[in-house]
Scaffold this active site. Structure first.
Site, PDB file in Angstrom:
ATOM      1  N   MET A  33       0.870  -1.235   0.088  1.00  0.00           N
ATOM      2  CA  MET A  33       0.007   0.041   0.249  1.00  0.00           C
ATOM      3  C   MET A  33       1.043   1.254  -0.019  1.00  0.00           C
ATOM      4  SD  MET A  33      -3.330  -0.928   2.165  1.00  0.00           S
ATOM      5  CE  MET A  33      -2.836  -0.761   3.688  1.00  0.00           C
ATOM      6  N   LEU A  36       6.474   3.510   1.605  1.00  0.00           N
ATOM      7  CA  LEU A  36       7.492   2.161   1.688  1.00  0.00           C
ATOM      8  C   LEU A  36       8.581   2.220   2.760  1.00  0.00           C
ATOM      9  CD1 LEU A  36       7.874   1.186  -1.976  1.00  0.00           C
ATOM     10  CD2 LEU A  36       6.263   0.257  -0.402  1.00  0.00           C
ATOM     11  N   GLU A  38      12.093  -0.234   4.900  1.00  0.00           N
ATOM     12  CA  GLU A  38      12.949  -1.586   4.739  1.00  0.00           C
ATOM     13  C   GLU A  38      12.161  -2.651   4.826  1.00  0.00           C
ATOM     14  OE1 GLU A  38      16.174  -2.022   3.602  1.00  0.00           O
ATOM     15  OE2 GLU A  38      15.970   0.357   3.249  1.00  0.00           O
ATOM     16  N   GLY A  39      10.863  -2.788   5.361  1.00  0.00           N
ATOM     17  CA  GLY A  39      10.057  -4.044   5.727  1.00  0.00           C
ATOM     18  C   GLY A  39       9.754  -4.371   4.017  1.00  0.00           C
ATOM     19  N   HIS A  40       9.222  -3.453   3.497  1.00  0.00           N
ATOM     20  CA  HIS A  40       8.619  -3.703   2.049  1.00  0.00           C
ATOM     21  C   HIS A  40       9.876  -3.966   1.154  1.00  0.00           C
ATOM     22  CE1 HIS A  40       5.504  -0.434   3.443  1.00  0.00           C
ATOM     23  NE2 HIS A  40       4.592  -1.681   3.402  1.00  0.00           N
ATOM     24  N   LYS A 152       5.060 -10.114   9.242  1.00  0.00           N
ATOM     25  CA  LYS A 152       4.758  -8.870   9.935  1.00  0.00           C
ATOM     26  C   LYS A 152       3.077  -9.010  10.005  1.00  0.00           C
ATOM     27  CE  LYS A 152       4.039  -4.635  11.592  1.00  0.00           C
ATOM     28  NZ  LYS A 152       2.705  -4.159  11.187  1.00  0.00           N
ATOM     29  N   ASP A 153       2.615  -9.447   8.722  1.00  0.00           N
ATOM     30  CA  ASP A 153       1.100  -9.565   9.044  1.00  0.00           C
ATOM     31  C   ASP A 153       1.038 -11.223   8.883  1.00  0.00           C
ATOM     32  OD1 ASP A 153      -0.014  -6.840   8.337  1.00  0.00           O
ATOM     33  OD2 ASP A 153       1.766  -6.793   7.182  1.00  0.00           O
ATOM     34  N   MET A 187       8.822  -2.877  11.895  1.00  0.00           N
ATOM     35  CA  MET A 187       8.711  -1.619  11.018  1.00  0.00           C
ATOM     36  C   MET A 187       7.296  -1.621  10.450  1.00  0.00           C
ATOM     37  SD  MET A 187      12.211  -1.158   8.618  1.00  0.00           S
ATOM     38  CE  MET A 187      13.780  -0.831   9.435  1.00  0.00           C
ATOM     39  N   SER A 188       6.757  -0.471  10.244  1.00  0.00           N
ATOM     40  CA  SER A 188       5.436  -0.433   9.720  1.00  0.00           C
ATOM     41  C   SER A 188       5.066   1.162   9.110  1.00  0.00           C
ATOM     42  CB  SER A 188       4.115  -0.552  10.792  1.00  0.00           C
ATOM     43  OG  SER A 188       3.138   0.000  10.519  1.00  0.00           O
TER      44      SER A 188
HETATM   45  P1  AMP Z   1       1.409  -3.143   3.350  1.00  0.00           P
HETATM   46  O1  AMP Z   1       1.919  -2.038   2.540  1.00  0.00           O
HETATM   47  O2  AMP Z   1       1.243  -2.773   4.837  1.00  0.00           O
HETATM   48  O3  AMP Z   1       0.175  -3.510   2.919  1.00  0.00           O
HETATM   49  O4  AMP Z   1       2.472  -4.234   3.418  1.00  0.00           O
HETATM   50  C1  AMP Z   1       2.830  -4.834   2.287  1.00  0.00           C
HETATM   51  C2  AMP Z   1       3.704  -5.921   2.396  1.00  0.00           C
HETATM   52  O5  AMP Z   1       4.761  -5.767   3.251  1.00  0.00           O
HETATM   53  C3  AMP Z   1       2.844  -7.169   3.505  1.00  0.00           C
HETATM   54  O6  AMP Z   1       3.288  -8.177   2.772  1.00  0.00           O
HETATM   55  C4  AMP Z   1       3.480  -6.811   4.517  1.00  0.00           C
HETATM   56  O7  AMP Z   1       3.344  -7.914   5.609  1.00  0.00           O
HETATM   57  C5  AMP Z   1       5.125  -6.546   4.317  1.00  0.00           C
HETATM   58  N1  AMP Z   1       5.499  -5.754   5.599  1.00  0.00           N
HETATM   59  C6  AMP Z   1       5.089  -4.547   5.972  1.00  0.00           C
HETATM   60  N2  AMP Z   1       5.816  -4.299   7.095  1.00  0.00           N
HETATM   61  C7  AMP Z   1       6.967  -5.383   7.314  1.00  0.00           C
HETATM   62  C8  AMP Z   1       8.062  -5.559   7.886  1.00  0.00           C
HETATM   63  N3  AMP Z   1       8.186  -4.742   9.119  1.00  0.00           N
HETATM   64  N4  AMP Z   1       8.570  -6.619   7.788  1.00  0.00           N
HETATM   65  C9  AMP Z   1       8.409  -7.524   6.669  1.00  0.00           C
HETATM   66  N5  AMP Z   1       7.280  -7.365   5.837  1.00  0.00           N
HETATM   67  C10 AMP Z   1       6.521  -6.143   6.185  1.00  0.00           C
END
Ligand code: AMP
Length: 282
Positions: A33, A36, A38-40, A152-153, A187-188
């Site tokens: 979404m 972005l 470092e998790g992404h 994370k999810d 990270m979020s």
């Molecule tokens: P989002 O943008 O929050 O929908 O996340 C997109 C993807 O990134 C999803 O697969 C999340 O699980 C992954 N993601 C988000 N935060 C992290 C994190 N801290 N470590 C690893 N993956 C992450």
């Protein structure tokens, strides 16, 4: 680094990916979404490890947000995102408009699998219906070989894996480890909502999960005892759940005895921010 191709329509994205596939490339896909971090980007790195063509989608999906949730304030940072994806060697950024994904008259939704009903499913009743629907639509637009999702999810990974199995989708799901800040906070994109005081209280989620892991490693197999210790150490304004459950089904353990692979999961509100985090115990 060459900038990625940007596709804003489903047709453009589909054509680009089909071309890559026809030229023999293995296609990796990272749905996001945006906003972005470092998790992404670790998911993009995972794609770089085993694929030859890397697609990332950026779409803030309204159908996975419930009434009163943070859809309107969700961060949108497309230019910065694009710079990061360029650095990481991404080939295609699929950034569809709302109208591409949900044109007027749109009315079809995926009924999510059973594993969606607990935890997040209880706290956020429409969430996984929206997630499953948008991921299926994204997989149709970007017909990848592999798709990378963050643990994370944790529950979301299971929901998507079950959907892929149940609906015979051809994309293989690769769960990837949680990336944390140096002090342990997962990270979020939502961490940017946290004030300085909230940021330090938010750390109590990963501290509670670490304590749960230590207890488990010391031989404690009582899920209820580990849960009450997690609850006691959380510095949150409200806790949606802090549980130790079966890592495959998310079911509670019979009589609280941990006798199968387990995961500790927390969802809690710190200030106006809802945070989730988890750790496998086995
Ligand atoms: P989002 O943008 O929050 O929908 O996340 C997109 C993807 O990134 C999803 O697969 C999340 O699980 C992954 N993601 C988000 N935060 C992290 C994190 N801290 N470590 C690893 N993956 C992450």
């Amino acid at each position: 680094m060459t900038a990625p191709q940007i596709a804003t329509t489903i047709a453009e994205a589909h054509e680009a990916v089909q071309l890559a596939r026809q030229s023999g490339k293995r296609v990796g896909f990272v749905p996001t979404m945006g906003a972005l971090h470092e998790g992404h980007l670790s998911l993009v790195d995972a794609s770089q490890e085993c694929c030859d063509y890397h697609a990332v989608s950026i779409f803030v999906n309204p159908t996975q947000f419930g009434e009163g949730e943070d859809l309107n304030r969700y961060p949108r940072t497309f230019d910065a995102d694009l710079a990061k994806l360029t650095d990481r060697g991404v080939d295609l950024v699929f950034a569809p408009t709302l109208d591409q994904m949900y044109p007027a008259g749109y009315s079809t939704f995926v009924e999510p699998p059973a594993v969606a009903t607990r935890l997040e499913g209880t706290s956020r009743p429409v969430h996984f219906r929206g997630v499953a629907t948008v991921v299926l639509k994204l997989f149709n637009a970007v017909p990848a070989d592999l798709a990378f999702f963050g643990e994370k999810d944790f529950q979301q990974c299971l929901v998507i894996q079950h959907m892929v199995r149940d609906l015979n989708l051809r994309t293989e799901i690769v769960p990837c480890p949680i990336i944390r800040e140096p002090d342990g906070l997962a990270m979020s994109s939502r961490n940017r909502y946290l004030s300085e005081a909230d940021r330090s209280r938010a750390l109590s989620l990963s501290v509670a999960l670490n304590a749960a892991t230590s207890e488990f490693e010391r031989g404690n197999r009582d899920a209820a005892a580990i849960e009450s210790n997690m609850l006691a150490s959380l510095q949150a304004d409200a806790v949606d759940y802090a549980v130790v459950v079966n890592a495959d089904t998310l079911s509670p353990f019979v009589e609280h005895v941990i006798d199968a692979p387990a995961v500790a999961l927390i969802a809690a509100h710190v200030g106006s921010t809802r945070l989730i985090d988890n750790r496998r115990l086995t």
